[in-house]
Motif scaffolding. Sequence first.
Motif, PDB file in Angstrom:
ATOM      1  N   ASP A  42       0.812  -1.257  -0.019  1.00  0.00           N
ATOM      2  CA  ASP A  42      -0.091   0.093   0.009  1.00  0.00           C
ATOM      3  C   ASP A  42       0.796   1.255   0.011  1.00  0.00           C
ATOM      4  O   ASP A  42       2.018   1.318   0.431  1.00  0.00           O
ATOM      5  CB  ASP A  42      -0.896  -0.072   1.183  1.00  0.00           C
ATOM      6  CG  ASP A  42      -1.998   0.902   1.044  1.00  0.00           C
ATOM      7  OD1 ASP A  42      -2.359   1.405   0.177  1.00  0.00           O
ATOM      8  OD2 ASP A  42      -2.466   1.295   2.083  1.00  0.00           O
ATOM      9  N   HIS A  86       0.619   5.656   0.702  1.00  0.00           N
ATOM     10  CA  HIS A  86      -0.193   6.992   0.760  1.00  0.00           C
ATOM     11  C   HIS A  86       0.363   8.156   0.632  1.00  0.00           C
ATOM     12  O   HIS A  86       1.705   8.134   1.278  1.00  0.00           O
ATOM     13  CB  HIS A  86      -1.067   6.764   2.417  1.00  0.00           C
ATOM     14  CG  HIS A  86      -2.041   5.910   2.243  1.00  0.00           C
ATOM     15  ND1 HIS A  86      -3.451   6.425   2.312  1.00  0.00           N
ATOM     16  CD2 HIS A  86      -2.148   4.534   2.402  1.00  0.00           C
ATOM     17  CE1 HIS A  86      -4.258   5.356   2.316  1.00  0.00           C
ATOM     18  NE2 HIS A  86      -3.565   4.306   2.420  1.00  0.00           N
ATOM     19  N   HIS A 118      -3.382  -1.306   6.612  1.00  0.00           N
ATOM     20  CA  HIS A 118      -3.847  -1.424   5.134  1.00  0.00           C
ATOM     21  C   HIS A 118      -3.249  -2.746   4.436  1.00  0.00           C
ATOM     22  O   HIS A 118      -4.060  -3.516   3.913  1.00  0.00           O
ATOM     23  CB  HIS A 118      -3.962  -0.378   4.256  1.00  0.00           C
ATOM     24  CG  HIS A 118      -4.540   0.732   4.710  1.00  0.00           C
ATOM     25  ND1 HIS A 118      -5.191   2.003   3.867  1.00  0.00           N
ATOM     26  CD2 HIS A 118      -5.635   0.751   5.764  1.00  0.00           C
ATOM     27  CE1 HIS A 118      -5.874   2.745   4.767  1.00  0.00           C
ATOM     28  NE2 HIS A 118      -6.178   2.144   5.721  1.00  0.00           N
TER      29      HIS A 118
HETATM   30 ZN    ZN Z   1      -4.308   2.267   2.179  1.00  0.00          ZN
END
Ligand code: ZN
Length: 183
Positions: free
Chosen positions: A37, A39, A71
């Motif tokens: 993941d 961000h 996540h």
């Molecule tokens: Zn995420």
Amino acid sequence: MPLDLVFKLPNYPITKLQILIRVQTLKPEFRIGYGWDSHEFKPGIPLKIGGVTLAHDQGLGGHSDGDVLLHAITDALLGAIAGPDIGALFPPSDPQWKNADSAVFLREALRRVKTAGYELVNLDSTLILSAPKIGPHADAIRTRVAELCGIPAACVGIKAKTPEGMGTDKAAIANVVVLLKAR
Ligand SMILES: [Zn+2]
């Protein structure tokens, strides 16, 4: 042997025990999962990594509370049981997940792992971010992730790298692998 001949053999009715053995044979004893993941850093919001709020002048924007590590762990668990991914279960477009605690996603993934007949053995992670330094917080993150996952802290790997030459200084990235074993 032709199929009809097989079923005409005497004493050949398939017993429940045979079906059970067959099903157990088809279910792997161990499964691995991988999650990734990223961000983007945004000013003015808290930075949460692995369920721990870290002191920093920027946080991670996007889906929910932006906890990139939780996540990736969630996706690794879901991937290990060939389930739907985090985006399918908790769409970013759904307003109910805005600013949501990512522990909710992780708990749902763990519930699905249990329903599938597995339990988490250990997980390993690598974070890639330019700041803040993760080393001083690694133990706190390890403890919290272990608590959320219901496994010993000694079974949670927390490593971090800076994004040398990757040009991703404005992002935090998490890579996670998990090992599941049949319950
Ligand atoms: Zn995420």
